[in-house]
Design a protein around this motif. Sequence first.
Motif, PDB file in Angstrom:
ATOM      1  N   GLN A 155       0.823  -1.206   0.000  1.00 10.29           N
ATOM      2  CA  GLN A 155       0.000   0.000   0.000  1.00 10.29           C
ATOM      3  C   GLN A 155       0.862   1.264   0.000  1.00 10.29           C
ATOM      4  O   GLN A 155       0.610   2.204  -0.764  1.00 10.29           O
ATOM      5  N   THR A 156       1.881   1.290   0.854  1.00  7.92           N
ATOM      6  CA  THR A 156       2.732   2.479   0.913  1.00  7.92           C
ATOM      7  C   THR A 156       3.513   2.666  -0.388  1.00  7.92           C
ATOM      8  O   THR A 156       3.677   3.794  -0.878  1.00  7.92           O
ATOM      9  N   THR A 157       3.992   1.565  -0.964  1.00 13.83           N
ATOM     10  CA  THR A 157       4.724   1.662  -2.222  1.00 13.83           C
ATOM     11  C   THR A 157       3.817   2.117  -3.353  1.00 13.83           C
ATOM     12  O   THR A 157       4.217   2.909  -4.214  1.00 13.83           O
ATOM     13  N   MET A 158       2.570   1.628  -3.338  1.00 16.18           N
ATOM     14  CA  MET A 158       1.623   2.035  -4.360  1.00 16.18           C
ATOM     15  C   MET A 158       1.343   3.539  -4.284  1.00 16.18           C
ATOM     16  O   MET A 158       1.310   4.234  -5.296  1.00 16.18           O
ATOM     17  N   ARG A 159       1.144   4.056  -3.075  1.00 18.53           N
ATOM     18  CA  ARG A 159       0.925   5.494  -2.930  1.00 18.53           C
ATOM     19  C   ARG A 159       2.118   6.285  -3.449  1.00 18.53           C
ATOM     20  O   ARG A 159       1.961   7.330  -4.086  1.00 18.53           O
ATOM     21  N   SER A 160       3.312   5.784  -3.179  1.00 15.69           N
ATOM     22  CA  SER A 160       4.517   6.474  -3.646  1.00 15.69           C
ATOM     23  C   SER A 160       4.621   6.472  -5.171  1.00 15.69           C
ATOM     24  O   SER A 160       4.941   7.494  -5.785  1.00 15.69           O
ATOM     25  N   GLU A 161       4.344   5.328  -5.799  1.00 13.56           N
ATOM     26  CA  GLU A 161       4.454   5.230  -7.257  1.00 13.56           C
ATOM     27  C   GLU A 161       3.367   6.043  -7.953  1.00 13.56           C
ATOM     28  O   GLU A 161       3.635   6.686  -8.976  1.00 13.56           O
ATOM     29  N   ILE A 162       2.143   6.042  -7.423  1.00 15.36           N
ATOM     30  CA  ILE A 162       1.066   6.828  -8.021  1.00 15.36           C
ATOM     31  C   ILE A 162       1.384   8.320  -7.935  1.00 15.36           C
ATOM     32  O   ILE A 162       1.066   9.105  -8.838  1.00 15.36           O
ATOM     33  N   GLY A 163       2.036   8.721  -6.846  1.00 15.81           N
ATOM     34  CA  GLY A 163       2.384  10.137  -6.685  1.00 15.81           C
ATOM     35  C   GLY A 163       3.438  10.634  -7.646  1.00 15.81           C
ATOM     36  O   GLY A 163       3.654  11.844  -7.755  1.00 15.81           O
ATOM     37  N   LYS A 164       4.087   9.722  -8.369  1.00 11.38           N
ATOM     38  CA  LYS A 164       5.137  10.135  -9.309  1.00 11.38           C
ATOM     39  C   LYS A 164       4.613  10.426 -10.709  1.00 11.38           C
ATOM     40  O   LYS A 164       5.354  10.951 -11.546  1.00 11.38           O
ATOM     41  N   ILE A 165       3.370  10.070 -11.013  1.00 15.11           N
ATOM     42  CA  ILE A 165       2.862  10.206 -12.379  1.00 15.11           C
ATOM     43  C   ILE A 165       1.545  10.964 -12.364  1.00 15.11           C
ATOM     44  O   ILE A 165       0.861  11.078 -11.336  1.00 15.11           O
ATOM     45  N   ASP A 166       1.167  11.495 -13.534  1.00 18.62           N
ATOM     46  CA  ASP A 166      -0.105  12.197 -13.684  1.00 18.62           C
ATOM     47  C   ASP A 166      -1.245  11.204 -13.808  1.00 18.62           C
ATOM     48  O   ASP A 166      -1.044  10.011 -14.069  1.00 18.62           O
ATOM     49  N   LEU A 167      -2.458  11.741 -13.658  1.00 17.47           N
ATOM     50  CA  LEU A 167      -3.636  10.885 -13.693  1.00 17.47           C
ATOM     51  C   LEU A 167      -3.771  10.157 -15.029  1.00 17.47           C
ATOM     52  O   LEU A 167      -4.098   8.969 -15.068  1.00 17.47           O
ATOM     53  N   ASP A 168      -3.522  10.866 -16.131  1.00 24.83           N
ATOM     54  CA  ASP A 168      -3.695  10.252 -17.451  1.00 24.83           C
ATOM     55  C   ASP A 168      -2.771   9.058 -17.642  1.00 24.83           C
ATOM     56  O   ASP A 168      -3.119   8.101 -18.349  1.00 24.83           O
ATOM     57  N   LYS A 169      -1.600   9.087 -17.017  1.00 25.37           N
ATOM     58  CA  LYS A 169      -0.632   8.016 -17.222  1.00 25.37           C
ATOM     59  C   LYS A 169      -0.879   6.810 -16.316  1.00 25.37           C
ATOM     60  O   LYS A 169      -0.311   5.743 -16.547  1.00 25.37           O
ATOM     61  N   THR A 170      -1.695   6.995 -15.267  1.00 23.38           N
ATOM     62  CA  THR A 170      -1.943   5.871 -14.364  1.00 23.38           C
ATOM     63  C   THR A 170      -2.677   4.731 -15.056  1.00 23.38           C
ATOM     64  O   THR A 170      -2.533   3.565 -14.682  1.00 23.38           O
ATOM     65  N   PHE A 171      -3.460   5.056 -16.087  1.00 21.74           N
ATOM     66  CA  PHE A 171      -4.231   4.014 -16.773  1.00 21.74           C
ATOM     67  C   PHE A 171      -3.398   3.282 -17.827  1.00 21.74           C
ATOM     68  O   PHE A 171      -3.712   2.149 -18.177  1.00 21.74           O
ATOM     69  N   VAL A 172      -2.369   3.933 -18.346  1.00 24.64           N
ATOM     70  CA  VAL A 172      -1.584   3.327 -19.428  1.00 24.64           C
ATOM     71  C   VAL A 172      -0.260   2.744 -18.926  1.00 24.64           C
ATOM     72  O   VAL A 172       0.414   2.026 -19.658  1.00 24.64           O
ATOM     73  N   GLU A 173       0.122   3.057 -17.682  1.00 30.01           N
ATOM     74  CA  GLU A 173       1.408   2.584 -17.162  1.00 30.01           C
ATOM     75  C   GLU A 173       1.202   1.635 -15.983  1.00 30.01           C
ATOM     76  O   GLU A 173       1.990   1.614 -15.027  1.00 30.01           O
ATOM     77  N   ARG A 174       0.141   0.841 -16.041  1.00 30.33           N
ATOM     78  CA  ARG A 174      -0.105  -0.120 -14.966  1.00 30.33           C
ATOM     79  C   ARG A 174       1.028  -1.131 -14.843  1.00 30.33           C
ATOM     80  O   ARG A 174       1.427  -1.507 -13.739  1.00 30.33           O
ATOM     81  N   MET A 175       1.532  -1.587 -15.992  1.00 28.29           N
ATOM     82  CA  MET A 175       2.598  -2.588 -15.957  1.00 28.29           C
ATOM     83  C   MET A 175       3.848  -2.043 -15.272  1.00 28.29           C
ATOM     84  O   MET A 175       4.471  -2.719 -14.453  1.00 28.29           O
ATOM     85  N   ALA A 176       4.197  -0.790 -15.582  1.00 28.99           N
ATOM     86  CA  ALA A 176       5.381  -0.194 -14.954  1.00 28.99           C
ATOM     87  C   ALA A 176       5.170  -0.018 -13.447  1.00 28.99           C
ATOM     88  O   ALA A 176       6.086  -0.252 -12.643  1.00 28.99           O
ATOM     89  N   ILE A 177       3.953   0.381 -13.060  1.00 30.34           N
ATOM     90  CA  ILE A 177       3.650   0.531 -11.626  1.00 30.34           C
ATOM     91  C   ILE A 177       3.732  -0.815 -10.917  1.00 30.34           C
ATOM     92  O   ILE A 177       4.309  -0.936  -9.825  1.00 30.34           O
ATOM     93  N   ASN A 178       3.155  -1.849 -11.524  1.00 30.33           N
ATOM     94  CA  ASN A 178       3.201  -3.189 -10.934  1.00 30.33           C
ATOM     95  C   ASN A 178       4.632  -3.659 -10.724  1.00 30.33           C
ATOM     96  O   ASN A 178       4.986  -4.211  -9.663  1.00 30.33           O
ATOM     97  N   GLN A 179       5.463  -3.455 -11.732  1.00 28.71           N
ATOM     98  CA  GLN A 179       6.854  -3.893 -11.622  1.00 28.71           C
ATOM     99  C   GLN A 179       7.596  -3.119 -10.538  1.00 28.71           C
ATOM    100  O   GLN A 179       8.426  -3.688  -9.812  1.00 28.71           O
TER     101      GLN A 179
END
Length: 303
Positions: free
Chosen positions: A112-136
């Motif tokens: 959960q903490t890592t997810m919050r950190s990774e989401i905070g690094k990108i814009d909203l539009d990119k969260t939907f297209v960069e799921r694979m990068a966030i997961n990794q």
Amino acid sequence: MIAAVAIIVLIVLVAYSIIKVVPQQKAFIIERLGKYQSTLQPGINFVAPFIDRVAYKHSLKEQAYDIHEQVCITKDNVQVQVDGVIFLQVIDPHKASYGINDYVFAVTQLAQTTMRSEIGKIDLDKTFVERMAINQAVVAAIDEAAIGWGVKVLRYEIRNISPPQTVLMAMEKQMQAEREKRAVILESEGRQQSAINIAEGEKQRVVLNSEAAKMEQINNAEGEAAAILSVADATAESIRKVAEAIQSQGGMEAVQLQVAEQYIEQFGKLAKEGNTMILPSNLTDVGSVIASAMTVIKQTEKK
């Protein structure tokens, strides 16, 4: 009788405490008097009765755990609800037992903490297209910490990303505008292509017409040339035959007769067409005129 029953019960208890059956893909941690003794492998195992006990039981299978929904703030300050699922596997039962109190709780909290950190690094539009990068990125961060817990993080998957309703409406309007823009562009490109095709067809028509006119002129010129050659050949043939006729027997008499007829005919035409007429001085002497014409013909033949 009571003694026999007591002995049987004692034997059962001793056997139960000595024999430990471990299922496949399981690992039992044995402690002897409160201290780690060994890790039992699948199958039948024997332990010391009453002093050895099974302290921990671990499944060595891959296991999936829910990551509860949480609020994350993107780089452009938009709140989104994110949840997911994480896949773990115990690879070292000893570390999983003594390295941390509850590895499942620790891994889910770290996810959960890592997810919050990774989401905070990108814009909203990119969260939907960069799921694979966030997961990794989440897997790499958790796996580094989980090594000391005897746990392997196999993968992490984002399940849902839910922006606020106002943001969803704005995104819908943006998508509608993009679709209308693409439609206008496609329509203009279609008109452009149509104009190009029409111009290309007109160009080909002009080229074909010019080539047809050129071929027509060439054919007409060749026809005229062939006609001129035919007339020249016919004229030459007629002259040749006239020359042969003159040279044959009686040819000169025929020429004299022809000259006399034309002479008289031309003077007759002059008399009909005009009131004034110039007459030769020796008009009465037709024979002399014919003789003069024949002299000219003979001189021409000699040449």
